[in-house]
Design a protein around this motif. Structure first.
Motif, mmCIF file in Angstrom:
data_model
loop_
_atom_site.group_PDB
_atom_site.id
_atom_site.type_symbol
_atom_site.label_atom_id
_atom_site.label_comp_id
_atom_site.label_asym_id
_atom_site.label_seq_id
_atom_site.Cartn_x
_atom_site.Cartn_y
_atom_site.Cartn_z
ATOM 1 N N MET A 217 0.834 -1.206 0.000
ATOM 2 C CA MET A 217 0.000 0.000 0.000
ATOM 3 C C MET A 217 0.870 1.259 0.000
ATOM 4 O O MET A 217 1.951 1.273 0.592
ATOM 5 C CB MET A 217 -0.865 -0.057 1.259
ATOM 6 C CG MET A 217 -2.010 0.901 1.392
ATOM 7 S SD MET A 217 -2.690 1.562 -0.089
ATOM 8 C CE MET A 217 -4.404 1.668 0.261
ATOM 9 N N SER A 218 0.357 2.314 -0.634
ATOM 10 C CA SER A 218 1.125 3.571 -0.667
ATOM 11 C C SER A 218 0.749 4.492 0.494
ATOM 12 O O SER A 218 1.360 5.533 0.678
ATOM 13 C CB SER A 218 0.897 4.265 -2.005
ATOM 14 O OG SER A 218 -0.483 4.298 -2.270
ATOM 15 N N GLN A 219 -0.281 4.135 1.262
ATOM 16 C CA GLN A 219 -0.662 4.973 2.416
ATOM 17 C C GLN A 219 -0.463 4.184 3.710
ATOM 18 O O GLN A 219 -0.703 2.977 3.742
ATOM 19 C CB GLN A 219 -2.144 5.367 2.316
ATOM 20 C CG GLN A 219 -2.454 6.224 1.105
ATOM 21 C CD GLN A 219 -3.912 6.084 0.679
ATOM 22 O OE1 GLN A 219 -4.761 5.657 1.455
ATOM 23 N NE2 GLN A 219 -4.176 6.424 -0.565
ATOM 24 N N GLU A 220 -0.100 4.903 4.765
ATOM 25 C CA GLU A 220 0.143 4.251 6.052
ATOM 26 C C GLU A 220 -1.155 3.697 6.637
ATOM 27 O O GLU A 220 -2.227 4.249 6.412
ATOM 28 C CB GLU A 220 0.712 5.271 7.036
ATOM 29 C CG GLU A 220 2.003 5.886 6.542
ATOM 30 C CD GLU A 220 3.141 5.737 7.520
ATOM 31 O OE1 GLU A 220 2.858 5.559 8.705
ATOM 32 O OE2 GLU A 220 4.291 5.772 7.068
ATOM 33 N N LYS B 130 -2.908 1.116 6.074
ATOM 34 C CA LYS B 130 -3.887 0.450 5.210
ATOM 35 C C LYS B 130 -3.235 -0.760 4.537
ATOM 36 O O LYS B 130 -2.013 -0.816 4.397
ATOM 37 C CB LYS B 130 -4.360 1.409 4.124
ATOM 38 C CG LYS B 130 -5.310 2.484 4.598
ATOM 39 C CD LYS B 130 -5.764 3.276 3.388
ATOM 40 C CE LYS B 130 -6.863 4.239 3.743
ATOM 41 N NZ LYS B 130 -7.264 5.002 2.545
ATOM 42 N N ARG B 131 -4.076 -1.680 4.125
ATOM 43 C CA ARG B 131 -3.573 -2.835 3.369
ATOM 44 C C ARG B 131 -4.485 -3.076 2.161
ATOM 45 O O ARG B 131 -5.689 -2.848 2.226
ATOM 46 C CB ARG B 131 -3.602 -4.109 4.226
ATOM 47 C CG ARG B 131 -2.739 -4.050 5.489
ATOM 48 C CD ARG B 131 -1.243 -4.107 5.171
ATOM 49 N NE ARG B 131 -0.477 -4.100 6.411
ATOM 50 C CZ ARG B 131 -0.058 -3.002 7.040
ATOM 51 N NH1 ARG B 131 -0.342 -1.794 6.535
ATOM 52 N NH2 ARG B 131 0.633 -3.086 8.164
ATOM 53 N N CYS C 171 -9.799 -2.971 0.740
ATOM 54 C CA CYS C 171 -8.836 -2.055 1.343
ATOM 55 C C CYS C 171 -9.124 -1.999 2.844
ATOM 56 O O CYS C 171 -10.235 -1.645 3.249
ATOM 57 C CB CYS C 171 -8.976 -0.677 0.703
ATOM 58 S SG CYS C 171 -7.729 0.453 1.293
ATOM 59 N N GLY D 157 -8.371 -0.400 6.410
ATOM 60 C CA GLY D 157 -7.756 0.760 7.039
ATOM 61 C C GLY D 157 -7.674 0.584 8.563
ATOM 62 O O GLY D 157 -8.084 -0.445 9.116
#
Ligand code: SIN
Length: 482
Positions: free
Chosen positions: A131-134, A136-137, A478, A480
């Motif tokens: 993932m590109s955001q913290e 999250k998967r 996704c 979070g």
């Protein structure tokens, strides 16, 4: 019909786990002698909607069943087909005409698709993606597409059903099969065996009747999420149009016009043997039959001499039930008339008959195995699919010319070439606009390989792990707050 197990010859449809007859029936005739093999129900839109409902009702429990259990049920179906292979082959030869040995090979190929996808059911893997955001998967799940329709042709009455339904059922979809009304008894026998194998009611349904009415009900329904069709390009286009209102997934395995190129460095005896097998299997009625022969000028005389000798000496035309006959009848009178039209057109434009050329008088729809020489690109036979036992031969000089001739077709299903040069094997394969290329072989079909074409030969692949993807949707989850 002389069967070890007469209960395999069913003259009713199989919907929601029940056998259903119709007020109206359609006779099915044996193309080898014009006798009536039996009758099938002529069902329509109402019964098709009933089949869709059965498949929809069966979907939640079938799709949620563990892959292991679905696999076990499919394996029982595979075993039942193998146990009854001779009866299934006999039924096929009576309704379709192909020689018993070919029918038996087809039954075993159908069984192989079911066994292979029974295994594959357990290997429907998803994915995780960085993932590109913290916090999250990304997780990718694969899910069955839902209720599927399989509209299948007369030339392979069992294998095409297995090739479509085995991956669908393995993925967790439920299926409605609409077999050709010319060859329905193979499909109904498969339904009988699916029932005996414990395929739950509604998971596998077979409906017979007029193609247009059943096809319309299948394509109009928003409950049917996928249509898979094998048959002519014109019907494939119509189905694709009709599926657009409900945006269904679609797989189309359509016409072909396979070139068979023999380069100057080929082993001619191997090319000749494969040419005879590829052209005349099922009396030329397969989508991947070699449809035109493109021979290097230096190999031409030897190839033609050996090929004509093999055609005259190795092919025996007659009822597929009689041992030694390896050329059965054509499927109907339209097929014979098409061959006559293509031959007449070719002769008017300068082709010569090396052997054959005529229908065989008397009972049944038999045609002489035919070789045409001096064939050129303006002749119908190099433009239209032939679907019969005619081999048109032309010559070439350069590799580029051979590739241009091979690609000069609206179709792009199978192509074959013979050469011992490994550089040429790559070069020519990459240059051919076809979905499947045989290099020094003309046998492509396998449950483990992706079968399918490009251009007007269709969309999608059948068989192999790629064939499984056709029945799976991708769902992205996704997560979070981690
Ligand atoms: C076809 O789809 O016509 C050919 C099938 C096969 O070669 O098994």
């Amino acid at each position: 019909m002389k069967l070890c197990d007469p209960a395999l010859f069913r003259q009713e449809c199989y919907i929601g786990g029940k056998w259903l007859s119709g007020q109206k029936t359609i006779p099915v005739t044996n193309p080898a002698d014009d006798t009536v093999v039996g009758f099938i129900p002529s069902l329509g839109g109402g019964e098709t909607r009933q089949a869709i409902k059965s498949a929809k009702d069966a979907f939640p429990s079938w799709s949620r069943m563990t892959a292991q259990k679905r696999s076990q049920i499919l394996k029982r179906w595979f075993a039942a087909i193998c146990d009854n292979k001779n009866d299934l082959a006999y039924i096929m030869t009576c309704e379709q005409g192909k020689p018993l040995a070919e029918a038996l090979a087809e039954v075993l190929s159908a069984a192989a698709y079911i066994e292979w996808f029974a295994e594959e059911a357990k290997r429907v893997y998803g994915d995780t993606i960085p993932m590109s955001q913290e916090g999250k998967r990304i997780v990718v799940l694969k899910e069955p597409v839902g209720v599927c329709a399989a509209i299948t042709p007369w030339n392979f009455p069992s294998a095409m059903i297995a090739r479509k339904t085995a991956p669908a059922l393995a993925a967790g979809c439920t299926v409605i099969v609409k077999p050709s009304e010319l060859t329905p008894f193979s499909a109904l026998a498969l339904a009988e065996l699916a029932d005996r194998a414990g395929v739950p009611p509604g998971v596998f349904n077979v409906i017979t009747g007029p193609a247009e009415e059943i096809g319309s009900a299948l394509t109009e329904s928003s409950d049917v999420r996928k249509v898979s069709f094998s048959g002519s390009t014109s019907v494939g286009r119509l189905l694709m149009r009709n599926c657009s209102d409900t945006l269904k997934r679609i797989s189309l395995e359509l016409g072909g016009h396979a070139p068979f190129i023999v380069f100057e460095d080929a082993v001619i005896d191997v090319a000749v043997a494969d040419a005879v097998e590829s052209k005349f299997r099922n009396s030329g009625q397969t989508c991947v039959c070699a449809n035109r022969f493109i021979i290097h000028e230096s190999a031409y005389a030897e190839f033609v001499e050996k090929f004509v000798k093999a055609v005259e000496g190795q092919l025996f035309v007659g009822s597929g039930l009689i041992a030694d006959n390896n050329q059965g009848p054509l499927i109907d009178i339209d097929a014979i008339e098409k061959l006559e039209d293509q031959i007449q057109d070719a002769i008017q434009k300068g082709a010569r008959i090396a052997t054959g050329g005529k229908r065989i008088p008397g009972k049944g729809l038999f045609f002489e195995p035919t070789v045409l020489l001096d064939v050129t690109s303006e002749m119908k036979i190099l433009r239209e699919e032939t679907f019969g036992p005619i081999a048109p031969i032309s010559q070439f000089i350069t590799e580029t010319e051979a590739i241009t001739m091979a690609n000069d077709s609206e179709y792009g299903l199978a192509a074959y070439f013979y050469s011992r040069d490994v550089g040429r094997a790559w070069r020519v394969t990459e240059a051919l606009e076809y979905g499947m290329v045989g290099v020094n072989t003309a046998r492509l079909s396998s449950e483990a390989a992706p079968f399918g074409g490009v251009k007007m030969s269709g969309i999608g692949r059948e068989g192999s792990k790629y064939g499984m993807d056709e029945y799976l949707e991708i769902k992205y989850m996704c997560i979070g707050g981690i």
